[in-house]
Design an enzyme around this catalytic site. Structure first.
Site, PDB file in Angstrom:
ATOM      1  N   HIS A 149     100.787  48.360 -49.827  1.00 55.06           N
ATOM      2  CA  HIS A 149     102.208  48.664 -49.609  1.00 55.06           C
ATOM      3  C   HIS A 149     102.741  47.560 -48.683  1.00 55.06           C
ATOM      4  CE1 HIS A 149     105.612  50.903 -47.840  1.00 55.06           C
ATOM      5  NE2 HIS A 149     105.505  51.760 -48.847  1.00 55.06           N
ATOM      6  N   ASP A 226      95.039  52.110 -43.745  1.00 50.24           N
ATOM      7  CA  ASP A 226      96.346  52.694 -44.022  1.00 50.24           C
ATOM      8  C   ASP A 226      96.088  54.010 -44.763  1.00 50.24           C
ATOM      9  OD1 ASP A 226      98.661  53.554 -45.224  1.00 50.24           O
ATOM     10  OD2 ASP A 226      99.259  51.598 -45.996  1.00 50.24           O
ATOM     11  N   GLN A 229      98.590  57.708 -47.740  1.00 51.34           N
ATOM     12  CA  GLN A 229      98.466  58.529 -48.948  1.00 51.34           C
ATOM     13  C   GLN A 229      97.190  59.363 -48.963  1.00 51.34           C
ATOM     14  OE1 GLN A 229     100.827  58.970 -51.164  1.00 51.34           O
ATOM     15  NE2 GLN A 229     102.209  57.321 -50.601  1.00 51.34           N
ATOM     16  N   LYS A 252     104.652  62.588 -45.114  1.00 52.92           N
ATOM     17  CA  LYS A 252     103.942  62.623 -46.401  1.00 52.92           C
ATOM     18  C   LYS A 252     102.915  63.753 -46.443  1.00 52.92           C
ATOM     19  CE  LYS A 252     104.430  57.649 -47.206  1.00 52.92           C
ATOM     20  NZ  LYS A 252     105.405  57.560 -48.292  1.00 52.92           N
ATOM     21  N   CYS A 390     107.519  49.477 -53.234  1.00 49.16           N
ATOM     22  CA  CYS A 390     107.162  48.731 -52.014  1.00 49.16           C
ATOM     23  C   CYS A 390     105.819  48.026 -52.173  1.00 49.16           C
ATOM     24  CB  CYS A 390     107.124  49.635 -50.786  1.00 49.16           C
ATOM     25  SG  CYS A 390     108.684  50.391 -50.416  1.00 49.16           S
TER      26      CYS A 390
HETATM   27  N1  PLP Z   1     101.418  52.791 -46.811  1.00 52.60           N
HETATM   28  C1  PLP Z   1     101.444  53.464 -47.954  1.00 52.60           C
HETATM   29  C2  PLP Z   1     100.259  53.445 -48.872  1.00 52.60           C
HETATM   30  C3  PLP Z   1     102.575  54.190 -48.318  1.00 52.60           C
HETATM   31  O1  PLP Z   1     102.610  54.863 -49.482  1.00 52.60           O
HETATM   32  C4  PLP Z   1     103.684  54.200 -47.434  1.00 52.60           C
HETATM   33  C5  PLP Z   1     104.922  54.893 -47.799  1.00 52.60           C
HETATM   34  O2  PLP Z   1     105.242  55.059 -48.961  1.00 52.60           O
HETATM   35  C6  PLP Z   1     103.589  53.502 -46.228  1.00 52.60           C
HETATM   36  C7  PLP Z   1     102.442  52.798 -45.951  1.00 52.60           C
HETATM   37  C8  PLP Z   1     104.715  53.490 -45.260  1.00 52.60           C
HETATM   38  O3  PLP Z   1     104.938  54.743 -44.717  1.00 52.60           O
HETATM   39  P1  PLP Z   1     106.186  55.023 -43.777  1.00 52.60           P
HETATM   40  O4  PLP Z   1     107.392  54.557 -44.540  1.00 52.60           O
HETATM   41  O5  PLP Z   1     106.158  56.503 -43.581  1.00 52.60           O
HETATM   42  O6  PLP Z   1     105.967  54.254 -42.525  1.00 52.60           O
END
Ligand code: PLP
Length: 435
Positions: A149, A226, A229, A252, A390
Site C-alpha cells: 500500500h 504493516d 489488513q 479496519k 492505493c
Molecule cells: N496498509 C494497508 C495494507 C492498507 O490496506 C491500508 C488502508 O487501506 C493502510 C496501510 C493505511 O491505513 P490507514 O489509512 O488507516 O492509515
C-alpha cells in the site's frame, strides 16, 4: 478519595449490553451478530437494502463501540494524564485500560511497547521519521514488496531520497504470492530494514511473515509489519513473529477512525528519538533543551485521541467476543465463496490466487471499467471499491490501471455475494448494449 473497588467497577462498567451478550451456541452464524451493527439495516439508493462489501477500506462499527465513545463523552470527558480531578482519573483509567487491551490483543510483553497513533500510516511514518532518517545512510538498503500500500512505500521513498539509502523490492508472482527465491537473493548485509504488508489489501495474499522475518534477522535487518489488513481477522502474536514494529488501524477492525497502534520492541523504541515534539512527550524542559518522557508517552505528543483509544479497546473486546479464529475461518470461507461465484461469470478475472488469503477479492470484468461497475452496483445498494487501491505499482505489475474489489468481513452473508453477482451480470448487459 473513593477507593472502593465496587464503585470503581460501576463507573467503568461496559455501557452496552450488546457488547457482552453471549453468542448463540453452535456453529458461527453471521445473522446472530448483524443486529449489533445498526448501519447494516439502513436502506440506500431508493430503498435498496445495503450490501456492504468495502470492508478492506473500513469496517462497520457495532453499537457497543459507538456506545463506548458516547459514554466517554457523556460520563468522563477530560484530558488524560494531566489533571488530578475525578473525571481526569476516569478518562486516564479508560485510556490506559484500552492500551492494556491492545497489549493483550497483540500478545506484546510490555504495555510500554504500545504507542497510540492516528493509524497505520502514521505508525509507519513514525518509524521512518524517528528511526530510519537517523539510522540509515547511503549504501544501506530498505527491502519492501511490490504489493505495498502507498502507506508502506511513500514514507520509505522519502527516507531514501533524504538518506541515500536504496529501495529494493520482492517481486509478486502471477498467483499473487511473493517470489521467495528472489527475496533470498535480495537479502544482504546491506539490508537494514524489511518492511512488508502482512495481508495485501488488493490480492488478499497472506504473506509468510515468519519466513520473511527470519530471513531479515539472518542479515541483521530490522523488521516492520504493516498489519492493517491482518489485525481485523486473525490472532497476532508479536513475540512469536519477532518483528521490531507492527502497525495497524482501529477503523479496519470495527474501531473508530483516527486511532491506530504502533507496536515496538521496548529496547528498540527506547533507542529511538521522538517523532513529534510538544506536550505529554517530555520529562524536563528548559528554554534550551528537553528530556523525554518514558515510553510510550515519548511518542504521544499532544492530547491523544482519548475517545478513539477507548473505542479501540471496545473493538478489541468485541473481536474477542466473536473469537479471532472464528472471524478468520468465516472470512476465508466467504472469500472462497466470493471467488467461486465471481469466477463463474464469463469475462471475470480474479487478481490473487494465493492458497492462504483473506477477504479482499479484486477482479476485473471484461468490457466494464471498474469505476462504471462500482457505480452500477451501487444503484443496487451494493458497496464495493474501484480504483488503484492505493497500490499503483501493483496495478502496473498486474497490467491494469484499476481493479474492482469486494472485501468481506465477519457480518457479511453469502446472499450479499449473490446480489453482487446478479448485479455484475446486469452491468455486463448494460454496458454491452447501453440499456
Ligand atoms: N496498509 C494497508 C495494507 C492498507 O490496506 C491500508 C488502508 O487501506 C493502510 C496501510 C493505511 O491505513 P490507514 O489509512 O488507516 O492509515
Amino acid at each position: 478519595m473513593n477507593n472502593d473497588p465496587a464503585s470503581k467497577a460501576a463507573a467503568l462498567a461496559p455501557p452496552c449490553v450488546a457488547a457482552t451478550a453471549p453468542l448463540p451456541e453452535g456453529p458461527f452464524d453471521p445473522r446472530a451478530i448483524r443486529k449489533d451493527f445498526p448501519i447494516l439495516n439502513v436502506t440506500v439508493r431508493d430503498g435498496k437494502s445495503l450490501a456492504y462489501l468495502d470492508n478492506a477500506a473500513t469496517t462497520q462499527k457495532p453499537a457497543s463501540i459507538v456506545c463506548a465513545l458516547c459514554d466517554y463523552y457523556q460520563a468522563c470527558n477530560a484530558n488524560v494524564h494531566r489533571s488530578l480531578h475525578y473525571l481526569a482519573e476516569q478518562a486516564t483509567e479508560r485510556f490506559e485500560g484500552a492500551r492494556e487491551k491492545v497489549r493483550a490483543f497483540l500478545h506484546a510483553p510490555d504495555v510500554r511497547g504500545i504507542v497510540f497513533t492516528r493509524g497505520t500510516t502514521e505508525g509507519i511514518n513514525l518509524v521512518a521519521g524517528a528511526w530510519a532518517r537517523r539510522n540509515l545512510k547511503a549504501g544501506d538498503e530498505i527491502l519492501l514488496t511490490e504489493m505495498e500500500h502507498h502507506s508502506n512505500l511513500v514514507p520509505w521513498q522519502l527516507v531514501a531520497r533524504d538518506t541515500g539509502a536504496k529501495l529494493k523490492f520482492i517481486p509478486v508472482l502471477d498467483d499473487g504470492t511473493l517470489d521467495m527465491a528472489a527475496f533470498e537473493r535480495r537479502l544482504s548485509k546491506k539490508t537494514r530494514l524489511l518492511a512488508f504488508v502482512h495481508i495485501s489489501n488488493v490480492l488478499g495474499t497472506v504473506n509468510p511473515a515468519r519466513r520473511l522475518i527470519e530471513g531479515a534477522r539472518s542479515v541483521g535487518a530490522r523488521v516492520l509489519v504493516d498489519a492493517a489488513q491482518s489485525a481485523p481477522n486473525r490472532k497476532l502474536d508479536v513475540q512469536a513473529l519477532d518483528c521490531d514494529w507492527l502497525a495497524f488501524s482501529g477503523h479496519k477492525m470495527m474501531g473508530p477512525t483516527g486511532i491506530g497502534v504502533l507496536y515496538g520492541k521496548v529496547e528498540v523504541l527506547e533507542a529511538m528519538d521522538p517523532f513529534l515534539g510538544g506536550g505529554e512527550m517530555i520529562n524536563r524542559v528548559t528554554l534550551e533543551e528537553s528530556t523525554w518522557a518514558d515510553l510510550p508517552q515519548k511518542f504521544e505528543a499532544g492530547t491523544p485521541h482519548v475517545s478513539g483509544a477507548i473505542g479501540l479497546g471496545a473493538a478489541v473486546d468485541y473481536l474477542h467476543r466473536l473469537g479471532l479464529d472464528t472471524i478468520q475461518r468465516y472470512e476465508e470461507q466467504l472469500a472462497a465463496y466470493t471467488i467461486r461465484r465471481l469466477s463463474g461469470i464469463p469475462g471475470v478475472r480474479i487478481f490473487g490466487r494465493a492458497p492462504e488469503r483473506s477477504g479482499a477479492v479484486s477482479f476485473e470484468v471484461e468490457g466494464v471499467h471498474p469505476h462504471d461497475l462500482a457505480q452500477y452496483v451501487d444503484r443496487d445498494g451494493i458497496a464495493i471499491r474501484a480504483g488503484h487501491m492505493c497500490a499503483q505499482p501493483l496495478m502496473r505489475r498486474l497490467g491494469v490501471p484499476a481493479v474492482s474489489r469486494a472485501s468481506v468481513y465477519v457480518y457479511n452473508l453469502e446472499e450479499e455475494i449473490d446480489r453482487l453477482v446478479e448485479s455484475i451480470l446486469k452491468a455486463k448487459e448494460f454496458f454491452r448494449h447501453g440499456t
